[in-house]
Motif scaffolding. Structure first.
Motif, mmCIF file in Angstrom:
data_model
loop_
_atom_site.group_PDB
_atom_site.id
_atom_site.type_symbol
_atom_site.label_atom_id
_atom_site.label_comp_id
_atom_site.label_asym_id
_atom_site.label_seq_id
_atom_site.Cartn_x
_atom_site.Cartn_y
_atom_site.Cartn_z
ATOM 1 N N VAL A 66 0.863 -1.185 0.000
ATOM 2 C CA VAL A 66 0.000 0.000 0.000
ATOM 3 C C VAL A 66 0.899 1.235 0.000
ATOM 4 C CG1 VAL A 66 -1.795 1.297 1.214
ATOM 5 C CG2 VAL A 66 -1.848 -1.212 1.197
ATOM 6 N N LEU A 67 0.774 2.061 -1.042
ATOM 7 C CA LEU A 67 1.636 3.236 -1.201
ATOM 8 C C LEU A 67 1.062 4.486 -0.552
ATOM 9 C CD1 LEU A 67 2.544 2.832 -4.992
ATOM 10 C CD2 LEU A 67 3.924 2.155 -3.007
ATOM 11 N N TRP A 68 -0.292 4.561 -0.476
ATOM 12 C CA TRP A 68 -0.940 5.823 -0.084
ATOM 13 C C TRP A 68 -2.312 5.524 0.492
ATOM 14 C CZ3 TRP A 68 -5.324 7.986 -2.705
ATOM 15 C CH2 TRP A 68 -5.606 9.319 -2.414
ATOM 16 N N VAL A 69 -2.673 6.274 1.518
ATOM 17 C CA VAL A 69 -4.007 6.152 2.111
ATOM 18 C C VAL A 69 -4.445 7.530 2.583
ATOM 19 C CG1 VAL A 69 -3.056 5.513 4.374
ATOM 20 C CG2 VAL A 69 -5.406 4.907 3.817
ATOM 21 N N GLU A 70 -5.722 7.851 2.381
ATOM 22 C CA GLU A 70 -6.238 9.150 2.798
ATOM 23 C C GLU A 70 -7.716 9.038 3.136
ATOM 24 O OE1 GLU A 70 -6.033 13.817 1.452
ATOM 25 O OE2 GLU A 70 -4.481 12.381 0.898
ATOM 26 N N ASN A 76 -15.143 8.208 7.587
ATOM 27 C CA ASN A 76 -15.931 6.997 7.352
ATOM 28 C C ASN A 76 -15.620 6.355 5.999
ATOM 29 O OD1 ASN A 76 -17.285 7.348 9.795
ATOM 30 N ND2 ASN A 76 -18.761 8.739 8.860
ATOM 31 N N THR A 77 -14.967 7.112 5.136
ATOM 32 C CA THR A 77 -14.587 6.635 3.815
ATOM 33 C C THR A 77 -13.111 6.921 3.618
ATOM 34 O OG1 THR A 77 -16.796 7.202 3.005
ATOM 35 C CG2 THR A 77 -15.115 6.770 1.356
ATOM 36 N N ILE A 78 -12.377 5.963 3.062
ATOM 37 C CA ILE A 78 -10.966 6.192 2.801
ATOM 38 C C ILE A 78 -10.607 5.720 1.398
ATOM 39 C CG2 ILE A 78 -10.301 6.038 5.231
ATOM 40 C CD1 ILE A 78 -9.158 3.272 4.648
ATOM 41 N N LEU A 79 -9.551 6.317 0.862
ATOM 42 C CA LEU A 79 -8.964 5.888 -0.396
ATOM 43 C C LEU A 79 -7.621 5.242 -0.107
ATOM 44 C CD1 LEU A 79 -9.578 8.979 -2.726
ATOM 45 C CD2 LEU A 79 -10.465 6.679 -3.126
ATOM 46 N N SER A 80 -7.299 4.187 -0.832
ATOM 47 C CA SER A 80 -5.986 3.556 -0.697
ATOM 48 C C SER A 80 -5.464 3.205 -2.081
ATOM 49 C CB SER A 80 -6.050 2.308 0.187
ATOM 50 O OG SER A 80 -6.864 1.309 -0.404
ATOM 51 N N CYS A 88 -8.460 1.950 -4.246
ATOM 52 C CA CYS A 88 -9.703 1.424 -3.667
ATOM 53 C C CYS A 88 -10.404 2.478 -2.826
ATOM 54 C CB CYS A 88 -9.422 0.201 -2.802
ATOM 55 S SG CYS A 88 -8.818 -1.228 -3.712
ATOM 56 N N LEU A 89 -11.734 2.514 -2.933
ATOM 57 C CA LEU A 89 -12.573 3.346 -2.081
ATOM 58 C C LEU A 89 -13.236 2.438 -1.055
ATOM 59 C CD1 LEU A 89 -13.880 6.195 -1.618
ATOM 60 C CD2 LEU A 89 -15.765 5.397 -3.076
ATOM 61 N N TRP A 90 -13.016 2.737 0.232
ATOM 62 C CA TRP A 90 -13.493 1.891 1.326
ATOM 63 C C TRP A 90 -14.600 2.593 2.105
ATOM 64 C CZ3 TRP A 90 -11.090 -2.871 2.477
ATOM 65 C CH2 TRP A 90 -9.872 -3.116 1.831
ATOM 66 N N ASN A 91 -15.605 1.820 2.483
ATOM 67 C CA ASN A 91 -16.599 2.272 3.454
ATOM 68 C C ASN A 91 -16.302 1.567 4.775
ATOM 69 O OD1 ASN A 91 -18.795 2.931 4.991
ATOM 70 N ND2 ASN A 91 -20.329 1.981 3.660
ATOM 71 N N ILE A 92 -15.887 2.347 5.793
ATOM 72 C CA ILE A 92 -15.585 1.749 7.097
ATOM 73 C C ILE A 92 -16.537 2.264 8.179
ATOM 74 C CG2 ILE A 92 -13.176 1.342 6.508
ATOM 75 C CD1 ILE A 92 -12.478 3.815 8.211
ATOM 76 N N ASP A 93 -17.670 2.811 7.761
ATOM 77 C CA ASP A 93 -18.651 3.315 8.709
ATOM 78 C C ASP A 93 -19.242 2.167 9.522
ATOM 79 O OD1 ASP A 93 -20.172 5.274 9.938
ATOM 80 O OD2 ASP A 93 -21.821 5.108 8.500
ATOM 81 N N CYS A 113 -0.600 8.814 -5.151
ATOM 82 C CA CYS A 113 -1.647 9.700 -5.648
ATOM 83 C C CYS A 113 -1.664 11.001 -4.849
ATOM 84 C CB CYS A 113 -3.007 9.023 -5.528
ATOM 85 S SG CYS A 113 -3.231 7.581 -6.582
ATOM 86 N N SER A 114 -2.390 11.989 -5.373
ATOM 87 C CA SER A 114 -2.619 13.240 -4.646
ATOM 88 C C SER A 114 -4.082 13.614 -4.776
ATOM 89 C CB SER A 114 -1.727 14.356 -5.195
ATOM 90 O OG SER A 114 -1.919 15.568 -4.472
ATOM 91 N N LEU A 115 -4.688 14.045 -3.669
ATOM 92 C CA LEU A 115 -6.122 14.327 -3.616
ATOM 93 C C LEU A 115 -6.356 15.777 -3.226
ATOM 94 C CD1 LEU A 115 -8.940 12.748 -3.694
ATOM 95 C CD2 LEU A 115 -8.798 12.805 -1.196
ATOM 96 N N LEU A 116 -7.327 16.423 -3.871
ATOM 97 C CA LEU A 116 -7.703 17.802 -3.561
ATOM 98 C C LEU A 116 -9.213 17.881 -3.416
ATOM 99 C CD1 LEU A 116 -6.879 20.862 -3.359
ATOM 100 C CD2 LEU A 116 -7.316 20.979 -5.830
#
Length: 327
Positions: A66-70, A76-80, A88-93, A113-116
């Motif tokens: 796993v290179l990146w997580v945000e 409740n939602t994360i990207l990895s 991947c888009l995760w639902n951890i709610d 990755c980079s997120l804005l």
């Protein structure tokens, strides 16, 4: 003059592999402060910073690093992003551990990755492409492709190594900074799909960079022994500002704290270095890890006195530090 280095406030153990990425989610008073970590064994741990334990362990990258997580949307939602070529888009709610969507990147490199955030519920994502020097820009959650940023073939930049999406104060179009394999930093206009400026900073690949839009100033590190600070002038040209020689070569990651007072670097020499940002001057050298430090992250606590710094290492540990968090 450097202060005597403190010990970590606490250490998180149990990742089972080298730690590559860290991201805090601490800015919501009614929620438990969390830290997300991504590891070389393909696992994402969700750490409760009150109990110092991982409450959730996510496995969605087929054992690939796993290179990146945000975190998104109140944590409740994360990207990895993994080396399985998937974002991947995760639902951890409410204890879920569900991949709800994914993006195939085709990238086999190590560029994160980079997120804005554009507006509530809307994001822009920069993703390294499968083609040598390309970067894809997507809108989320629609996954609509905004553009492909491809340098001229004669530029010979090599692969993208690190990226930073940011929103200028005087423009509606987000800009992207990319550090490339040939040691240059390039500024892209995502709306016009063109290079605004390019600066050759390093003789080795750019391993980490960060940018301060308020001061129009950024910083980059490499596998060489120099930190380079650079400015963006009114004509959007990148210009070298300061250079600082390090004791030991090798920077894996750089992060400027949200208040833009200090920055932290992750060193191949097992050390975390703290610098002032107004002037690039050394403030502290934090020593705990027994192997290379791969990543650093500052917490987003709403109270300055609660701010923390996390560092992830090849030694499979995450150190948490309370330093320069006075008001």
């Amino acid at each position: 003059m450097s202060i005597p280095p403190p010990d970590p406030a606490f250490v998180l153990r149990g990742t089972g592999a080298a730690v590559n990425s860290l991201n805090f989610n601490c800015g919501i008073p009614e929620q438990q402060p969390l830290l997300f970590s991504g590891s070389e064994n393909g696992l994402i741990h969700v750490w409760n910073l009150k109990t110092h334990r991982a409450g959730t362990k996510l496995d969605g990258h087929n054992g690939k690093s796993v290179l990146w997580v945000e975190a998104l949307q109140r944590g409740n939602t994360i990207l990895s992003q993994g080396r399985d070529q998937q974002v991947c888009l995760w639902n951890i709610d409410e204890g879920r551990e569900q991949v709800t969507d994914s993006i195939f990147t085709e990238s086999v490199g190590f560029c994160r990755c980079s997120l804005l955030s554009l507006e509530p519920g809307q994001w822009m994502l920069a993703v390294p492409s499968g083609n040598m020097s390309e970067v894809q820009i997507l809108n989320l959650p629609s996954k609509t492709r905004v553009c492909t940023l491809e340098p001229d073939a004669d530029a010979k930049l090599g692969m993208p190594m690190c990226m930073k999406l940011w929103q200028p104060l005087t423009s509606s179009a987000p800009l992207l900074l990319v550090g490339y394999e040939n040691g240059s930093v390039t500024l892209w206009n995502t709306a016009e799909r063109k290079v605004l400026s390019r600066l050759k900073c390093h003789v080795e690949p750019v391993m980490g960079l960060d940018f301060d839009p308020q001061k129009a100033r950024g910083i980059s590190g490499s596998s060489d022994r120099f930190l380079h600070s650079w400015k963006l002038d009114e004509q959007q040209n990148l210009k070298l500002h300061e250079q600082l020689e390090l004791t030991n070569a090798g920077i894996a990651d750089i992060q400027i704290r949200q208040d833009c007072r200090i920055l932290a670097t992750a060193g191949w020499d097992h050390r975390i270095r703290i610098f002032g940002w107004k002037k690039i001057r050394p403030l502290a050298v934090l020593q705990y890890h027994s192997d290379s430090v791969h990543c650093v992250a500052f917490s987003d606590h709403s109270k300055p006195t609660e701010r923390q710094l996390a560092a992830g290492s090849k030694d499979q540990r995450i150190s948490i530090w309370s330093i320069y968090n006075e008001t």
